[in-house]
Scaffold this motif. Structure first.
Motif, short mmCIF file in Angstrom:
data_model
loop_
_atom_site.label_atom_id
_atom_site.label_comp_id
_atom_site.label_asym_id
_atom_site.label_seq_id
_atom_site.Cartn_x
_atom_site.Cartn_y
_atom_site.Cartn_z
N GLY A 1 -49.85 -25.17 -17.25
CA GLY A 1 -49.99 -26.00 -16.05
C GLY A 1 -49.19 -27.29 -16.14
N THR A 2 -49.19 -27.88 -17.32
CA THR A 2 -48.37 -29.08 -17.54
C THR A 2 -46.88 -28.74 -17.40
OG1 THR A 2 -50.06 -29.92 -19.02
CG2 THR A 2 -47.90 -30.96 -19.14
N GLY A 3 -46.50 -27.58 -17.89
CA GLY A 3 -45.11 -27.15 -17.76
C GLY A 3 -44.69 -26.95 -16.32
N VAL A 4 -45.59 -26.42 -15.49
CA VAL A 4 -45.28 -26.24 -14.07
C VAL A 4 -45.08 -27.59 -13.40
CG1 VAL A 4 -46.20 -25.45 -11.86
CG2 VAL A 4 -46.49 -24.05 -13.88
N VAL A 5 -45.93 -28.54 -13.70
CA VAL A 5 -45.83 -29.87 -13.09
C VAL A 5 -44.58 -30.60 -13.56
CG1 VAL A 5 -46.96 -32.12 -12.94
CG2 VAL A 5 -48.31 -30.04 -12.75
N ALA A 6 -44.20 -30.41 -14.82
CA ALA A 6 -43.06 -31.14 -15.38
C ALA A 6 -41.71 -30.56 -14.96
CB ALA A 6 -43.16 -31.14 -16.90
N THR A 7 -41.69 -29.34 -14.47
CA THR A 7 -40.43 -28.69 -14.10
C THR A 7 -40.04 -29.11 -12.68
OG1 THR A 7 -41.08 -26.80 -15.44
CG2 THR A 7 -39.27 -26.47 -13.92
N ARG A 8 -38.79 -29.48 -12.49
CA ARG A 8 -38.33 -29.96 -11.19
C ARG A 8 -37.46 -28.96 -10.45
NH1 ARG A 8 -42.08 -33.05 -10.09
NH2 ARG A 8 -42.36 -34.79 -11.49
N ASN A 9 -36.78 -28.06 -11.13
CA ASN A 9 -35.94 -27.05 -10.50
C ASN A 9 -36.84 -25.98 -9.88
OD1 ASN A 9 -34.07 -25.15 -9.76
ND2 ASN A 9 -33.25 -24.85 -11.82
N PRO A 10 -36.72 -25.72 -8.57
CA PRO A 10 -37.64 -24.77 -7.92
C PRO A 10 -37.59 -23.36 -8.49
CG PRO A 10 -36.50 -26.07 -6.27
CD PRO A 10 -35.86 -26.38 -7.58
N LEU A 11 -36.42 -22.86 -8.84
CA LEU A 11 -36.34 -21.51 -9.40
C LEU A 11 -37.00 -21.45 -10.78
CD1 LEU A 11 -32.77 -20.35 -8.36
CD2 LEU A 11 -34.96 -19.57 -7.47
N LEU A 12 -36.71 -22.43 -11.60
CA LEU A 12 -37.34 -22.48 -12.92
C LEU A 12 -38.84 -22.71 -12.80
CD1 LEU A 12 -36.92 -22.40 -15.96
CD2 LEU A 12 -36.44 -24.84 -15.89
N GLN A 13 -39.22 -23.51 -11.81
CA GLN A 13 -40.64 -23.77 -11.60
C GLN A 13 -41.38 -22.50 -11.18
OE1 GLN A 13 -41.66 -26.59 -8.50
NE2 GLN A 13 -43.18 -27.50 -9.85
N SER A 14 -40.73 -21.63 -10.42
CA SER A 14 -41.40 -20.38 -10.05
C SER A 14 -41.57 -19.47 -11.26
CB SER A 14 -40.61 -19.66 -8.95
OG SER A 14 -39.39 -19.17 -9.45
N MET A 15 -40.61 -19.49 -12.18
CA MET A 15 -40.76 -18.69 -13.40
C MET A 15 -41.88 -19.24 -14.29
SD MET A 15 -36.95 -17.52 -14.50
CE MET A 15 -35.99 -18.88 -13.89
#
Length: 80
Positions: free
Chosen positions: A16-30
């Motif tokens: 969950g922390t990784g999802v919040v910290a990711t800013r690129n939408p494609l990477l965030q979906s992965m």
């Protein structure tokens, strides 16, 4: 609470922390897909297999697919 439950909770918190910290939408979906898989593992450990199956379908497949399709469509319109 046993060690497997504690480990599952910690992995869900990290994902969950990784999802919040990711800013690129494609990477965030992965990363969000990985988060969904971690949640389904947590639900299985907590003996809720029906909820785990629903989470696999929604969190690990449907949501990331919709995000990827949306980003692809919006970036294709912006390129024209």
């Amino acid at each position: 609470m046993n060690a497997l439950q504690v480990l599952s909770f910690l992995l869900v918190a990290a994902a969950g922390t990784g999802v919040v910290a990711t800013r690129n939408p494609l990477l965030q979906s992965m990363v969000g897909s990985f988060f969904g898989l971690q949640l389904s593992i947590l639900f299985t450990v907590l003996q809720a297999p029906d909820v785990a199956l629903s989470e696999i379908v929604v969190g690990a497949v449907a949501f990331p697919l919709m995000v990827v399709l949306t980003v692809a469509k919006t970036s294709a319109k912006g390129a024209k």
